[in-house]
Design a protein around this motif. Structure first.
Motif, PDB file in Angstrom:
ATOM      1  N   VAL A 185       0.847  -1.197   0.000  1.00 27.58           N
ATOM      2  CA  VAL A 185       0.000   0.000   0.000  1.00 27.58           C
ATOM      3  C   VAL A 185       0.881   1.244   0.000  1.00 27.58           C
ATOM      4  CG1 VAL A 185      -1.735   1.303   1.287  1.00 27.58           C
ATOM      5  CG2 VAL A 185      -1.896  -1.192   1.142  1.00 27.58           C
ATOM      6  N   ASN A 186       1.992   1.182   0.732  1.00 25.52           N
ATOM      7  CA  ASN A 186       2.907   2.322   0.761  1.00 25.52           C
ATOM      8  C   ASN A 186       3.396   2.669  -0.639  1.00 25.52           C
ATOM      9  OD1 ASN A 186       3.802   3.819   3.190  1.00 25.52           O
ATOM     10  ND2 ASN A 186       5.830   3.601   2.259  1.00 25.52           N
ATOM     11  N   LYS A 199      11.493  14.363  -0.066  1.00 22.45           N
ATOM     12  CA  LYS A 199      10.371  13.462   0.244  1.00 22.45           C
ATOM     13  C   LYS A 199       9.031  14.194   0.271  1.00 22.45           C
ATOM     14  CE  LYS A 199      10.823  10.297   3.347  1.00 22.45           C
ATOM     15  NZ  LYS A 199      11.040   9.573   4.631  1.00 22.45           N
ATOM     16  N   VAL A 200       9.010  15.424  -0.221  1.00 29.38           N
ATOM     17  CA  VAL A 200       7.777  16.213  -0.213  1.00 29.38           C
ATOM     18  C   VAL A 200       7.334  16.487  -1.647  1.00 29.38           C
ATOM     19  CG1 VAL A 200       6.668  18.352   0.524  1.00 29.38           C
ATOM     20  CG2 VAL A 200       8.420  17.292   1.970  1.00 29.38           C
ATOM     21  N   ASP A 212       8.244   6.602   4.824  1.00 25.91           N
ATOM     22  CA  ASP A 212       8.764   5.260   4.590  1.00 25.91           C
ATOM     23  C   ASP A 212       7.966   4.266   5.431  1.00 25.91           C
ATOM     24  OD1 ASP A 212      10.746   6.292   2.926  1.00 25.91           O
ATOM     25  OD2 ASP A 212      12.148   6.563   4.595  1.00 25.91           O
ATOM     26  N   GLU A 213       8.070   2.989   5.090  1.00 27.97           N
ATOM     27  CA  GLU A 213       7.405   1.960   5.884  1.00 27.97           C
ATOM     28  C   GLU A 213       7.875   2.045   7.342  1.00 27.97           C
ATOM     29  OE1 GLU A 213       5.093  -0.099   5.139  1.00 27.97           O
ATOM     30  OE2 GLU A 213       5.143  -0.565   2.986  1.00 27.97           O
ATOM     31  N   TRP A 246       0.583   7.781  11.764  1.00 28.34           N
ATOM     32  CA  TRP A 246       0.326   8.107  10.363  1.00 28.34           C
ATOM     33  C   TRP A 246       1.008   7.081   9.459  1.00 28.34           C
ATOM     34  CZ3 TRP A 246      -3.034  12.078   9.926  1.00 28.34           C
ATOM     35  CH2 TRP A 246      -3.150  12.944  11.011  1.00 28.34           C
ATOM     36  N   LYS A 247       0.355   6.773   8.331  1.00 26.84           N
ATOM     37  CA  LYS A 247       0.907   5.798   7.395  1.00 26.84           C
ATOM     38  C   LYS A 247       0.976   6.383   5.986  1.00 26.84           C
ATOM     39  CE  LYS A 247      -0.804   1.632   9.759  1.00 26.84           C
ATOM     40  NZ  LYS A 247      -1.652   0.406   9.605  1.00 26.84           N
ATOM     41  N   HIS A 248       1.970   5.910   5.256  1.00 24.05           N
ATOM     42  CA  HIS A 248       2.102   6.124   3.808  1.00 24.05           C
ATOM     43  C   HIS A 248       2.516   7.552   3.432  1.00 24.05           C
ATOM     44  CE1 HIS A 248       0.208   2.333   4.111  1.00 24.05           C
ATOM     45  NE2 HIS A 248      -1.018   2.801   4.272  1.00 24.05           N
TER      46      HIS A 248
END
Length: 471
Positions: free
Chosen positions: A327-328, A391-392, A409-410, A462-464
């Protein structure tokens, strides 16, 4: 579509780079331009490759093609070609997807935040997943067990189910047809993906094929409700004047004038479906309303409408125990594509019984959870320079609101400070993390921006990716 192998990937990347330099021909029809603008707001779509080949768990159609490529290999290896063709073309006799449930597919796609879909009504092998009157090689033919089922015209039921969920409809249609005698004439053996006969020597046969194609597309445009996109595959089928180094690279035989009269087809289709988007993919001209890089994301924004079509797993069609992307990875692809101004068309291959892998549902459910919070930063946005810094990634609404989307990141915890350059909010602008009510403090730092994330917020799991609205 085909499976992607390393060599093919490298070739595709080179050809795609070349294709980007081919001039984009802007549509003139105001209804099409309006629909194309709407399509660019949808951002996230579903593609499905499904046919009799799913029973063998092999790549769609391509094992019929007598080219020696990684994606055309026959299983088991070593089987004589015509013996293989005979077995392949007998697959309809056992095709019985009794667990077919398009409403379940549509509900899962809707929950995931997908706003349009593209379904394979016919792939290159020529097997029709709709009730065409032009061929007996179809899912509604008497020899197909599923033809007795009231849902036998699966294209109709797929379109109806997705339309009911408010999802826009796209019809994938293969221009080449390796089953019909007016394309692969059985008097001559096929040598590659192209017609098995010399078109200039047998022009009447080619006229039959062009009319056959026209008639089938008209059936789809008149008998299956509102259609938003006609997604044409098989770009080697094109007029001689439109052949390029890219299209010639697909041919093992001398290039031929495969003109199916796209002006007539497009005019007919739009007469029945006003504003229809036509995607004559890889044929760079007036009927390629948007471009479709396959299994890749461009390095930078493109100055025309585009869509990355990509598999959720490893194959376009059903393969047992296929390996699915995390999903990431999928969310990061979506953010990257949207930040560069494109749409993301994510493919799932239904199995022989008419179901998806359970893993596909799990992925869509998790994507949907992320989209419920962050969809505001995805839908109806456009690319804004510099589109990405580290990363933005950045997106922008038509009202001027900008979103900075930090890719996690994971297992990564949201950092205490998010830094980026290239976007500078106006003095007094507010920064708000989507999913949180309180505003965040920010400050200019050199040529960049620093946004502070309170520890109570950072620890929320928070994820992803997270999106910060700046306005």
């Amino acid at each position: 579509m085909k499976k992607t192998f390393l060599a093919g990937c490298l070739l595709a990347a080179g050809l795609a780079a070349q294709a980007q330099h081919e001039p984009y021909v802007k549509e003139k029809d105001p209804l099409v331009l309006q629909k194309l603008e709407q399509w660019q707001d949808w951002k996230f779509g579903l593609m499905m490759h499904w046919g009799t080949y799913s029973q063998w768990g092999i790549v769609e159609s391509w094992s019929l093609c007598p080219e020696d490529e990684g994606w055309t290999q026959r299983k088991p290896a070593g089987i004589p070609y015509y013996e293989y063709v005979q077995k392949y073309e007998a697959l309809p006799n056992t095709f019985n997807p009794v667990k077919f449930d398009p409403a379940k597919w549509a509900a899962a796609a809707k929950k995931a935040g997908m706003q349009y879909m593209v379904f394979t009504t016919k792939h290159h092998d020529g097997f029709n997943m709709f009730d065409t009157k032009q061929s007996d090689y179809k899912i509604t033919a008497p020899n197909v067990p599923f033809s007795k089922d009231p849902r036998a015209d699966v294209t109709k039921h797929v379109f109806d189910a997705f339309r009911k969920e408010g999802i826009h409809i796209g019809a994938y249609f293969s221009k080449p047809d390796w089953h019909t005698d007016s394309y692969w004439w059985r008097y001559f053996p096929p040598k590659d993906r192209n017609p098995s006969y010399e078109i200039a020597k047998y022009p009447e046969r080619w006229k039959q094929f062009a009319q056959f194609t026209y008639n089938q597309i008209e059936e789809l445009m008149t008998g299956y409700g509102a259609v938003d996109i006609l997604w044409l595959d098989g770009g080697w089928v094109r007029p001689m004047a439109m052949q390029t180094a890219e299209s010639r690279s697909w041919s093992k035989t001398p290039v031929q004038d495969q003109d199916i009269n796209m002006p007539a087809i497009a005019a007919m289709a739009r007469k029945h479906q006003p504003g229809l988007i036509v995607v004559d993919r890889s044929v760079h001209g007036p009927y390629e309303n948007y471009r479709t890089p396959e299994q890749q994301i461009p390095d930078k924004p493109l100055d025309y409408p585009w869509e990355t079509c990509m598999t959720m797993a490893g194959s376009w069609s059903y393969v047992p125990n296929d390996q699915y992307k995390s999903v990431n990875t999928i969310v990061h692809h979506l953010v990257d594509i949207v930040a560069k101004g494109g749409n993301y068309l994510l493919n799932i291959g239904p199995g022989p019984d008419g179901t998806w892998h359970d893993e596909a549902y799990r992925k869509l459910d998790s994507i949907g959870q992320w989209m419920q919070t962050n969809g505001e930063a995805i839908y109806a946005t456009r690319s804004v320079a510099p589109y990405k810094d580290g990363k933005v990634c950045f997106t922008q609404k038509k009202d001027g609101s900008v979103y900075a989307i930090y890719l996690l990141d994971e297992g990564e915890t949201l950092p205490a400070v998010i830094r980026f350059s290239g976007i500078r909010p106006a003095k007094g602008a507010k920064a708000q993390l989507l999913g949180e009510k309180k505003t965040l403090s920010w400050k200019a730092a050199g040529d960049g921006v620093e946004i502070t994330i309170p520890s109570t917020v950072a620890r929320k799991g928070w994820k992803h990716a997270v999106a910060i609205r700046l306005r």
